[in-house]
Design an enzyme around this catalytic site. Structure first.
Site, PDB file in Angstrom:
ATOM      1  N   TYR A 106      64.306  23.095 106.056  1.00 17.68           N
ATOM      2  CA  TYR A 106      64.885  24.447 105.979  1.00 17.68           C
ATOM      3  C   TYR A 106      66.398  24.416 105.809  1.00 17.68           C
ATOM      4  CZ  TYR A 106      64.275  29.504 106.734  1.00 17.68           C
ATOM      5  OH  TYR A 106      64.216  30.862 106.573  1.00 17.68           O
ATOM      6  N   LYS A 111      70.171  31.711 108.541  1.00 18.77           N
ATOM      7  CA  LYS A 111      69.440  32.563 109.497  1.00 18.77           C
ATOM      8  C   LYS A 111      70.173  32.610 110.840  1.00 18.77           C
ATOM      9  CE  LYS A 111      65.916  33.961 107.024  1.00 18.77           C
ATOM     10  NZ  LYS A 111      66.001  35.314 106.429  1.00 18.77           N
TER      11      LYS A 111
HETATM   12  P1  NAP Z   1      59.943  37.154  98.750  1.00 23.15           P
HETATM   13  O1  NAP Z   1      58.753  38.002  98.536  1.00 23.15           O
HETATM   14  O2  NAP Z   1      60.240  36.111  97.740  1.00 23.15           O
HETATM   15  O3  NAP Z   1      61.212  38.088  98.985  1.00 23.15           O
HETATM   16  C1  NAP Z   1      62.529  37.620  98.930  1.00 23.15           C
HETATM   17  C2  NAP Z   1      63.316  38.740  98.334  1.00 23.15           C
HETATM   18  O4  NAP Z   1      64.725  38.461  98.353  1.00 23.15           O
HETATM   19  C3  NAP Z   1      62.932  38.978  96.883  1.00 23.15           C
HETATM   20  O5  NAP Z   1      62.611  40.324  96.677  1.00 23.15           O
HETATM   21  C4  NAP Z   1      64.216  38.613  96.161  1.00 23.15           C
HETATM   22  O6  NAP Z   1      64.401  39.323  94.947  1.00 23.15           O
HETATM   23  C5  NAP Z   1      65.243  39.023  97.174  1.00 23.15           C
HETATM   24  N1  NAP Z   1      66.564  38.570  96.789  1.00 23.15           N
HETATM   25  C6  NAP Z   1      66.991  37.297  96.564  1.00 23.15           C
HETATM   26  N2  NAP Z   1      68.281  37.301  96.172  1.00 23.15           N
HETATM   27  C7  NAP Z   1      68.670  38.604  96.162  1.00 23.15           C
HETATM   28  C8  NAP Z   1      69.883  39.267  95.872  1.00 23.15           C
HETATM   29  N3  NAP Z   1      71.003  38.616  95.478  1.00 23.15           N
HETATM   30  N4  NAP Z   1      69.942  40.624  95.984  1.00 23.15           N
HETATM   31  C9  NAP Z   1      68.863  41.314  96.380  1.00 23.15           C
HETATM   32  N5  NAP Z   1      67.677  40.752  96.665  1.00 23.15           N
HETATM   33  C10 NAP Z   1      67.597  39.403  96.560  1.00 23.15           C
HETATM   34  O7  NAP Z   1      59.814  36.358 100.147  1.00 23.15           O
HETATM   35  P2  NAP Z   1      59.640  36.803 101.667  1.00 23.15           P
HETATM   36  O8  NAP Z   1      59.133  35.585 102.342  1.00 23.15           O
HETATM   37  O9  NAP Z   1      58.891  38.070 101.767  1.00 23.15           O
HETATM   38  O10 NAP Z   1      61.157  36.977 102.127  1.00 23.15           O
HETATM   39  C11 NAP Z   1      61.670  38.146 102.721  1.00 23.15           C
HETATM   40  C12 NAP Z   1      62.523  37.761 103.930  1.00 23.15           C
HETATM   41  O11 NAP Z   1      61.658  37.250 104.942  1.00 23.15           O
HETATM   42  C13 NAP Z   1      63.561  36.686 103.671  1.00 23.15           C
HETATM   43  O12 NAP Z   1      64.742  36.991 104.374  1.00 23.15           O
HETATM   44  C14 NAP Z   1      62.916  35.452 104.291  1.00 23.15           C
HETATM   45  O13 NAP Z   1      63.849  34.486 104.679  1.00 23.15           O
HETATM   46  C15 NAP Z   1      62.247  36.103 105.483  1.00 23.15           C
HETATM   47  N6  NAP Z   1      61.212  35.286 106.139  1.00 23.15           N
HETATM   48  C16 NAP Z   1      60.166  34.804 105.429  1.00 23.15           C
HETATM   49  C17 NAP Z   1      59.203  34.039 106.059  1.00 23.15           C
HETATM   50  C18 NAP Z   1      58.051  33.477 105.299  1.00 23.15           C
HETATM   51  O14 NAP Z   1      57.408  32.536 105.795  1.00 23.15           O
HETATM   52  N7  NAP Z   1      57.710  34.010 104.134  1.00 23.15           N
HETATM   53  C19 NAP Z   1      59.308  33.754 107.435  1.00 23.15           C
HETATM   54  C20 NAP Z   1      60.392  34.274 108.141  1.00 23.15           C
HETATM   55  C21 NAP Z   1      61.345  35.046 107.484  1.00 23.15           C
HETATM   56  P3  NAP Z   1      64.603  38.494  93.548  1.00 23.15           P
HETATM   57  O15 NAP Z   1      63.677  37.325  93.582  1.00 23.15           O
HETATM   58  O16 NAP Z   1      64.318  39.486  92.508  1.00 23.15           O
HETATM   59  O17 NAP Z   1      66.041  38.067  93.561  1.00 23.15           O
END
Ligand code: NAP
Length: 291
Positions: free
Chosen positions: A190, A197
């Site tokens: 990570y 984070k």
């Molecule tokens: P995801 O569906 O890939 O979502 C990530 C989002 O971030 C996408 O919509 C992406 O849009 C957006 N993003 C990236 N750069 C950006 C920018 N410059 N401006 C605006 N938007 C931007 O993945 P997800 O897992 O649901 O992630 C959402 C959040 O949950 C993240 O903060 C992640 O760290 C957190 N999280 C995820 C997990 C997990 O296991 N999945 C666990 C804990 C926390 P584009 O791709 O269009 O740029």
């Protein structure tokens, strides 16, 4: 609780409330139904890319609980966000916000001023790190790449909240929720996302400090691993899956984002009125164990 399938305006909400009142007087009507947790709330949801996005599950549940939702999308993903928006119970408006683009933030704030005036809830579900920042070697990435990870994944919480600060204050009890991955410890692969984070966790406490007098709450949900586009881009994500498969006291399903969505919706609702600067772990209990 009944799930709603279409958006209702304020007057419909009052009708529902009136009917519920009638029901409490013993005049139960087939039209009466419990109010949703987010009835009459206006919520901006960032980070919906596909229907696997954590933010998609939050937006869907928020609509089912009565909220009016606007999505934001960014860059090349914007058209994907628009397509994914059609899969929600009520297709929401999608506005463009790349969190690194000040003009996008200013324009989005103007758009929301015209549309809503106030903002009751804001979901930050944004994370990105260049490939060099992930994978198990903290020395690999240089500052240029690290700064991108920190800006998009941590500083963006301040950028978003700052842009919508007047709208949040106008709500007189708004809630900001961000998605976190427990940053108290070092994880395999990570790397700089973990550092980002940790910065976000700290930032959420400072935002809670500075927005409290406007009755704006700022909390994080530290989620266990869920298979999303962002997650799949982390080489070594399978090691998280293995950890959760063996260690979560409550068990954990990497394909199920419902638990995360429910916690976010609860925090966006009026049911945590005195909670701010908090991190709620929705990880099957993994954070509570030492070994
Ligand atoms: P995801 O569906 O890939 O979502 C990530 C989002 O971030 C996408 O919509 C992406 O849009 C957006 N993003 C990236 N750069 C950006 C920018 N410059 N401006 C605006 N938007 C931007 O993945 P997800 O897992 O649901 O992630 C959402 C959040 O949950 C993240 O903060 C992640 O760290 C957190 N999280 C995820 C997990 C997990 O296991 N999945 C666990 C804990 C926390 P584009 O791709 O269009 O740029």
């Amino acid at each position: 609780m009944h799930m709603r399938t279409r958006a209702r305006g304020r007057s419909d909400v009052n009708v529902a409330a009136g009917l519920a009142e009638g029901a409490s007087n013993g005049r139960l009507s087939i039209w009466s139904r419990p109010m949703g947790l987010l009835e009459n709330k206006r919520i901006l949801v960032t980070g919906v890319l596909t229907d696997s996005s954590l933010a998609f599950a939050v937006a869907k549940l928020a609509q089912e609980q009565g909220a009016e939702v606007v999505l934001s999308g960014a860059g090349r993903g914007l058209s994907l966000t628009r397509r994914t928006a059609r899969k929600l119970p009520n297709e929401p408006q999608v506005i463009e916000i790349d969190v690194t683009n000040t003009a996008h933030l200013e324009h989005a704030a103007l758009e929301l001023s015209e549309r809503w005036g106030r903002l009751d809830g804001l979901l930050h579900a944004i994370g990105f790190a260049p490939e060099s920042c992930l994978g198990g070697d903290i020395f690999r990435a240089g500052w240029n790449d690290v700064s991108v990870a920190l800006e998009v994944s941590a500083y963006s919480l301040k950028a978003l909240v700052g842009a919508f600060r007047p709208h949040l204050a106008a709500a007189g009890g708004a809630s900001v929720v961000g998605l976190d991955f427990d940053a108290r410890v070092a994880w395999p692969a990570y790397d700089w996302m973990g550092v980002a984070k940790a910065a976000m966790e700290s930032l959420s406490r400072y935002l809670a400090r500075d927005l409290g007098h406007d009755k704006v709450r700022v909390n994080l949900v530290a989620a266990g691993p869920v298979r999303t586009i962002a997650a799949k881009s982390i080489s070594g994500f399978s090691s998280f899956e293995d950890t959760w498969a063996t260690r979560a006291p409550l068990g954990w399903d990497v394909n199920d984002s419902q638990a995360v969505a429910r916690a976010c919706v609860a925090l966006l609702s009026d049911w945590f009125p005195m909670t701010t600067g908090e991190i709620v772990h929705v990880d099957g209990g993994v954070h509570a164990l030492g070994a």
